[in-house]
Design a protein around this motif. Structure first.
Motif, PDB file in Angstrom:
ATOM      1  N   GLY A  59       0.666  -1.232   0.099  1.00  0.00           N
ATOM      2  CA  GLY A  59      -0.032   0.137   0.053  1.00  0.00           C
ATOM      3  C   GLY A  59       0.819   1.305   0.029  1.00  0.00           C
ATOM      4  N   TRP A  60       2.062   1.185   0.054  1.00  0.00           N
ATOM      5  CA  TRP A  60       2.897   2.415   0.150  1.00  0.00           C
ATOM      6  C   TRP A  60       2.886   2.957  -1.189  1.00  0.00           C
ATOM      7  N   ASP A  61       2.512   4.123  -1.636  1.00  0.00           N
ATOM      8  CA  ASP A  61       2.535   5.053  -2.908  1.00  0.00           C
ATOM      9  C   ASP A  61       3.223   6.178  -2.648  1.00  0.00           C
ATOM     10  N   PRO A  62       4.497   6.336  -2.650  1.00  0.00           N
ATOM     11  CA  PRO A  62       5.214   7.721  -2.724  1.00  0.00           C
ATOM     12  C   PRO A  62       4.718   8.687  -3.678  1.00  0.00           C
ATOM     13  N   THR A  63       4.355   8.165  -4.716  1.00  0.00           N
ATOM     14  CA  THR A  63       4.086   9.131  -6.035  1.00  0.00           C
ATOM     15  C   THR A  63       2.675   9.650  -5.823  1.00  0.00           C
ATOM     16  N   TYR A  64       1.563   8.987  -4.963  1.00  0.00           N
ATOM     17  CA  TYR A  64       0.439   9.650  -4.871  1.00  0.00           C
ATOM     18  C   TYR A  64      -0.631   9.264  -6.350  1.00  0.00           C
ATOM     19  N   GLY A  65      -0.303   8.140  -6.678  1.00  0.00           N
ATOM     20  CA  GLY A  65      -1.057   7.769  -7.959  1.00  0.00           C
ATOM     21  C   GLY A  65      -0.597   8.017  -9.413  1.00  0.00           C
ATOM     22  N   CYS A  66       0.716   8.190  -9.405  1.00  0.00           N
ATOM     23  CA  CYS A  66       1.276   8.665 -10.772  1.00  0.00           C
ATOM     24  C   CYS A  66       1.303   7.415 -11.542  1.00  0.00           C
ATOM     25  N   LEU A  67       1.221   7.597 -12.731  1.00  0.00           N
ATOM     26  CA  LEU A  67       1.279   6.356 -13.689  1.00  0.00           C
ATOM     27  C   LEU A  67       2.395   6.361 -14.747  1.00  0.00           C
ATOM     28  N   TYR A  68       3.339   7.390 -14.592  1.00  0.00           N
ATOM     29  CA  TYR A  68       4.581   7.494 -15.345  1.00  0.00           C
ATOM     30  C   TYR A  68       5.633   8.196 -14.577  1.00  0.00           C
ATOM     31  N   TYR A  69       6.846   7.713 -15.147  1.00  0.00           N
ATOM     32  CA  TYR A  69       7.737   8.310 -14.539  1.00  0.00           C
ATOM     33  C   TYR A  69       8.950   8.363 -15.584  1.00  0.00           C
ATOM     34  N   TYR A  70      10.057   9.299 -15.521  1.00  0.00           N
ATOM     35  CA  TYR A  70      11.000   9.176 -16.547  1.00  0.00           C
ATOM     36  C   TYR A  70      12.410   9.857 -15.941  1.00  0.00           C
TER      37      TYR A  70
ATOM     38  N   LYS B 269       8.768  13.265 -26.632  1.00  0.00           N
ATOM     39  CA  LYS B 269       8.399  14.517 -26.275  1.00  0.00           C
ATOM     40  C   LYS B 269       6.951  14.385 -25.403  1.00  0.00           C
ATOM     41  N   TRP B 270       6.138  13.269 -25.891  1.00  0.00           N
ATOM     42  CA  TRP B 270       4.944  12.936 -25.261  1.00  0.00           C
ATOM     43  C   TRP B 270       5.242  12.942 -23.655  1.00  0.00           C
ATOM     44  N   MET B 271       6.172  12.133 -23.500  1.00  0.00           N
ATOM     45  CA  MET B 271       6.527  11.905 -21.848  1.00  0.00           C
ATOM     46  C   MET B 271       6.918  13.269 -21.272  1.00  0.00           C
ATOM     47  N   LEU B 272       7.659  13.927 -22.020  1.00  0.00           N
ATOM     48  CA  LEU B 272       8.339  15.233 -21.580  1.00  0.00           C
ATOM     49  C   LEU B 272       7.222  16.265 -21.215  1.00  0.00           C
ATOM     50  N   SER B 273       5.982  16.079 -22.141  1.00  0.00           N
ATOM     51  CA  SER B 273       4.898  17.042 -21.948  1.00  0.00           C
ATOM     52  C   SER B 273       3.864  16.641 -20.877  1.00  0.00           C
ATOM     53  N   ARG B 274       4.397  15.691 -20.009  1.00  0.00           N
ATOM     54  CA  ARG B 274       3.259  15.166 -18.914  1.00  0.00           C
ATOM     55  C   ARG B 274       3.621  15.934 -17.824  1.00  0.00           C
ATOM     56  N   THR B 275       2.613  16.324 -17.031  1.00  0.00           N
ATOM     57  CA  THR B 275       2.776  17.276 -15.788  1.00  0.00           C
ATOM     58  C   THR B 275       3.427  16.575 -14.679  1.00  0.00           C
ATOM     59  N   VAL B 276       4.529  16.984 -14.515  1.00  0.00           N
ATOM     60  CA  VAL B 276       5.410  16.417 -13.150  1.00  0.00           C
ATOM     61  C   VAL B 276       4.948  16.752 -11.702  1.00  0.00           C
ATOM     62  N   LYS B 277       4.533  15.714 -11.194  1.00  0.00           N
ATOM     63  CA  LYS B 277       3.931  15.810  -9.704  1.00  0.00           C
ATOM     64  C   LYS B 277       4.938  15.780  -8.726  1.00  0.00           C
ATOM     65  N   LEU B 278       5.953  14.942  -8.832  1.00  0.00           N
ATOM     66  CA  LEU B 278       7.079  15.300  -8.002  1.00  0.00           C
ATOM     67  C   LEU B 278       8.356  14.535  -8.291  1.00  0.00           C
ATOM     68  N   ASN B 279       9.614  14.853  -7.824  1.00  0.00           N
ATOM     69  CA  ASN B 279      10.792  14.264  -8.211  1.00  0.00           C
ATOM     70  C   ASN B 279      11.065  13.275  -7.143  1.00  0.00           C
ATOM     71  N   ILE B 280      11.745  12.086  -7.367  1.00  0.00           N
ATOM     72  CA  ILE B 280      12.478  11.317  -6.429  1.00  0.00           C
ATOM     73  C   ILE B 280      13.672  10.916  -6.961  1.00  0.00           C
ATOM     74  N   GLY B 281      14.699  11.197  -6.253  1.00  0.00           N
ATOM     75  CA  GLY B 281      16.104  10.716  -6.985  1.00  0.00           C
ATOM     76  C   GLY B 281      16.290  11.126  -8.128  1.00  0.00           C
ATOM     77  N   ASN B 282      16.488  10.332  -9.018  1.00  0.00           N
ATOM     78  CA  ASN B 282      16.787  10.627 -10.705  1.00  0.00           C
ATOM     79  C   ASN B 282      15.361  10.770 -11.520  1.00  0.00           C
ATOM     80  N   HIS B 283      14.396  10.484 -10.981  1.00  0.00           N
ATOM     81  CA  HIS B 283      13.195  10.197 -11.598  1.00  0.00           C
ATOM     82  C   HIS B 283      12.159  11.208 -11.375  1.00  0.00           C
ATOM     83  N   ALA B 284      11.452  11.656 -12.531  1.00  0.00           N
ATOM     84  CA  ALA B 284      10.446  12.641 -12.487  1.00  0.00           C
ATOM     85  C   ALA B 284       9.003  11.719 -12.529  1.00  0.00           C
ATOM     86  N   PHE B 285       8.098  11.982 -11.750  1.00  0.00           N
ATOM     87  CA  PHE B 285       6.940  11.046 -11.682  1.00  0.00           C
ATOM     88  C   PHE B 285       5.730  11.963 -11.827  1.00  0.00           C
ATOM     89  N   CYS B 286       4.805  11.331 -12.884  1.00  0.00           N
ATOM     90  CA  CYS B 286       3.464  12.112 -13.546  1.00  0.00           C
ATOM     91  C   CYS B 286       2.544  11.334 -13.823  1.00  0.00           C
TER      92      CYS B 286
END
Length: 233
Positions: free
Chosen positions: A197-208, A216-233
């Motif tokens: 049940g631990w979800d540090p992303t609060y529901g994100c479906l993508y990361y990069y 370009k499609w991935m980079l256009s996603r709204t980033v909700k948070l960053n953890i380490g080297n990954h952006a989660f969206c």
């Protein structure tokens, strides 16, 4: 009224009285059952303590797990519910309990795969975590596993861990073969925490990784948070 009709009337009246008595006897029990499947302000006991421990570990609640569901715990539950897209009523019913990775009967649940998670899911998820995020901080590893599980929940993706992982082009570790590397204990623990049940992303479906991503499609996603080297969206 003749004797036959009188007998029928007496029998019918007695049957009705019996039904009323049975309903009255069952009502308190039914209320107790209803109370037993929810945790709310005023509840106490080991289940409340388990819930508090999870909320403390995940940063929703501060202090000590004392097994008493007070106003502070209610506020933490509401905070958790809001962050995880649940009805924010401060009451822990089935859906909130599943999101917390716990069962209201006291046993740990694994709800992210529709309640059917098993050792195969854990093993595959650990391989993904190791292949995708072994150099990331522990929270970032859990986050990668959580993204997989969030996709399982979403109607836009396959409804199983294996289906999500092996969806064409979904994860680099499948494309480059790193999915086949043996996961270490950290990756296994991270996969288990996500399943619980631990979800540090609060529901994100993508990361990069912003440093290496070219889509370009991935980079256009709204980033909700960053953890380490990954952006989660």
């Amino acid at each position: 009224m003749n004797v036959k009709k009188l007998k029928i009337f007496i029998i019918a009246t007695a049957a009705l009285a019996l039904c009323v008595c049975l309903m009255c006897a069952l009502t308190p029990e039914s209320a107790e059952v209803a109370d037993a499947v929810t945790l709310k302000q005023g509840s106490t006991g080991s289940l409340v303590k388990t819930m508090q421990t999870k909320l403390i570990n995940w940063g929703y609640l501060s202090g000590k797990a004392d097994g008493i569901f007070g106003s502070k715990t209610k506020a933490a539950v509401i905070y958790f519910q809001k962050k995880n897209g649940l009805v924010a009523d401060g009451i822990v019913g089935t859906k909130t309990a599943q999101a917390l990775g716990m069962s209201l009967s006291g046993s740990t649940s694994k709800p992210a795969s529709g309640g059917n998670s098993n050792s195969a899911d854990l093993n595959l998820l650990a391989h993904v975590v190791y292949g995708e995020a072994r150099g990331e901080p522990y929270t970032g590893q859990v986050a990668v596993a959580a993204v997989v599980l969030n996709r399982v929940r979403s109607s836009s993706f396959p409804n199983s861990v294996a289906g999500v992982v092996y969806q064409s082009g979904a994860f680099d570790c499948v494309s480059d073969g790193q999915i086949n590397l043996s996961p270490n204990q950290n990756a296994i623990n991270a996969a288990r925490d996500a399943l619980n049940g631990w979800d540090p992303t609060y529901g994100c479906l993508y990361y990069y990784n912003p440093r290496t991503a070219t889509s370009k499609w991935m980079l256009s996603r709204t980033v909700k948070l960053n953890i380490g080297n990954h952006a989660f969206c």
